[in-house]
Scaffold this active site. Sequence first.
Site, PDB file in Angstrom:
ATOM      1  N   ARG A 176       0.988  -0.845   0.210  1.00 46.78           N
ATOM      2  CA  ARG A 176      -0.306   0.050   0.123  1.00 46.78           C
ATOM      3  C   ARG A 176       0.955   1.319  -0.057  1.00 46.78           C
ATOM      4  O   ARG A 176       2.133   1.216   0.787  1.00 46.78           O
ATOM      5  CB  ARG A 176      -0.772   0.087   1.786  1.00 46.78           C
ATOM      6  N   LYS A 219      -7.627   1.642  -1.700  1.00 45.25           N
ATOM      7  CA  LYS A 219      -8.486   2.834  -1.537  1.00 45.25           C
ATOM      8  C   LYS A 219      -9.213   3.908  -2.255  1.00 45.25           C
ATOM      9  O   LYS A 219     -10.081   4.503  -2.229  1.00 45.25           O
ATOM     10  CB  LYS A 219      -8.603   3.458   0.010  1.00 45.25           C
ATOM     11  N   TYR A 260      -5.993  -8.966   6.319  1.00 47.05           N
ATOM     12  CA  TYR A 260      -7.042  -8.465   7.575  1.00 47.05           C
ATOM     13  C   TYR A 260      -8.039  -8.553   8.890  1.00 47.05           C
ATOM     14  O   TYR A 260      -7.901 -10.287   8.565  1.00 47.05           O
ATOM     15  CB  TYR A 260      -7.465  -7.729   6.984  1.00 47.05           C
ATOM     16  N   ARG A 272     -14.976  -5.796   2.351  1.00 48.29           N
ATOM     17  CA  ARG A 272     -15.287  -4.171   1.790  1.00 48.29           C
ATOM     18  C   ARG A 272     -14.888  -3.974   1.434  1.00 48.29           C
ATOM     19  O   ARG A 272     -14.923  -2.695   0.520  1.00 48.29           O
ATOM     20  CB  ARG A 272     -14.782  -3.412   3.834  1.00 48.29           C
ATOM     21  N   HIS A 294      -2.129  -9.276  19.500  1.00 42.26           N
ATOM     22  CA  HIS A 294      -0.855  -9.897  18.801  1.00 42.26           C
ATOM     23  C   HIS A 294      -0.657 -11.170  19.466  1.00 42.26           C
ATOM     24  O   HIS A 294      -1.492 -11.583  20.943  1.00 42.26           O
ATOM     25  CB  HIS A 294       0.402  -8.475  19.386  1.00 42.26           C
ATOM     26  N   TYR A 354      -2.288 -14.461  22.168  1.00 40.29           N
ATOM     27  CA  TYR A 354      -3.284 -15.288  20.936  1.00 40.29           C
ATOM     28  C   TYR A 354      -2.600 -16.969  22.189  1.00 40.29           C
ATOM     29  O   TYR A 354      -3.126 -17.702  22.026  1.00 40.29           O
ATOM     30  CB  TYR A 354      -2.722 -15.423  19.449  1.00 40.29           C
ATOM     31  N   ASP A 396       3.482 -16.662  15.839  1.00 41.37           N
ATOM     32  CA  ASP A 396       2.383 -16.386  15.231  1.00 41.37           C
ATOM     33  C   ASP A 396       3.224 -17.096  13.717  1.00 41.37           C
ATOM     34  O   ASP A 396       3.033 -17.009  12.750  1.00 41.37           O
ATOM     35  CB  ASP A 396       4.023 -14.861  15.135  1.00 41.37           C
TER      36      ASP A 396
END
Length: 376
Positions: free
Chosen positions: A43, A70, A92, A99, A134, A138, A164
């Site tokens: 991005r 966007k 995400y 969306r 994070h 978890y 992770d």
Amino acid sequence: MAKTPEHGPLTGVRVVELAGIGPGPFAAMLLADLGADVVRVDRPGGPGLAIDPAYDVTNRNKRSVIVDLKAPDGPARVLDLAARADILIEGYRPGVAERLGIGPDACRSRNPRLVYGRMTGWGQDGPLAQRAGHDIAYIALTGTLGMIGAPDEPPPAPANLLGDYAGGSLYLVVGVLAALHHARATGAGQVVDAAIVDGTAHLSAMIHGMLAAGGWQDRRAANLLDGGCPYYGTYETADGGYMAVGALEPQFYDAFLDLLGLEGYADARRDWTRWGDLRAAVTARFRTRTRAEWTAVFAGSDACVAPVLSLTEAPHDPHLAARGTFTDHGGITQPAPAPRFSATPTAVRTGPARPGADTADVARDWDVPDLMKGLE
């Protein structure tokens, strides 16, 4: 016609990675290390918490394009890539990709064979699905964090390796490769929901079996593998270093005692009432010599003892150096790709992908000319 050079068993597999942090990039790196053509969709401005792109080795062996999701035409560019991909990975929160117009239904309407990998901490559903988190949170919920550390101290933060990467990235990679195998056999792709809580819980399968059988106590430092056993743990040396001991089997335990120079503890291995005395004796002995001296004492033995090395020391260990476990590329010392393959060897082919640096090449190679719009 010349054969295209192979760079690993996944040569020819196309992967789209929607840029994020943590387990998603690491999973995509592993696929890239195995030879896949991984295109990272960055991005504008980059993700939060990112390190200098020049040093982010989790982006090695990849290519990068920049797409503003966007912008009015941003989602269409991702869908163009998804139409030509075998695998797509995103990290995400649940519902965000939908969306943005790049969720599983939108992507798979363009490419029914697509494997859509979703990497989250809490999973795609459940009461916590929309909550931020994070690694440490978890693994806390799964019981695995509560297994680590001394009983009279708070559990330590084990970097972000357990959640992770072990419970997250590796399970995502297993999932998308299994789904890719299914897609190639049936023509039908699917969605892979890889949650760190699920993967980390799964890693404790053996412990749960031992717990059910009465062979594991549900408290810290009270068991064979959690520091409760004096011949499976770490000990400080005279110079402030540490040695790791894993002398579980009888023959290894005997060799350990012999080289350590301890007598009278042969029967203490199975007598837990003597473990306190054994630990005290082992602790005292290790403090009489330096780490280097103890490393020399145990060299060549089957006592299952090794020095605890730092990140900067590890690449210089003779065994790891001989195997090439670490490699230098572009001035960065880093772990080499793993595992190893006899017919399709892997390598660090390129350094960390710089955001957007490969847009023109990807547009050409993937036949997505619209990626160049706004960049020309």
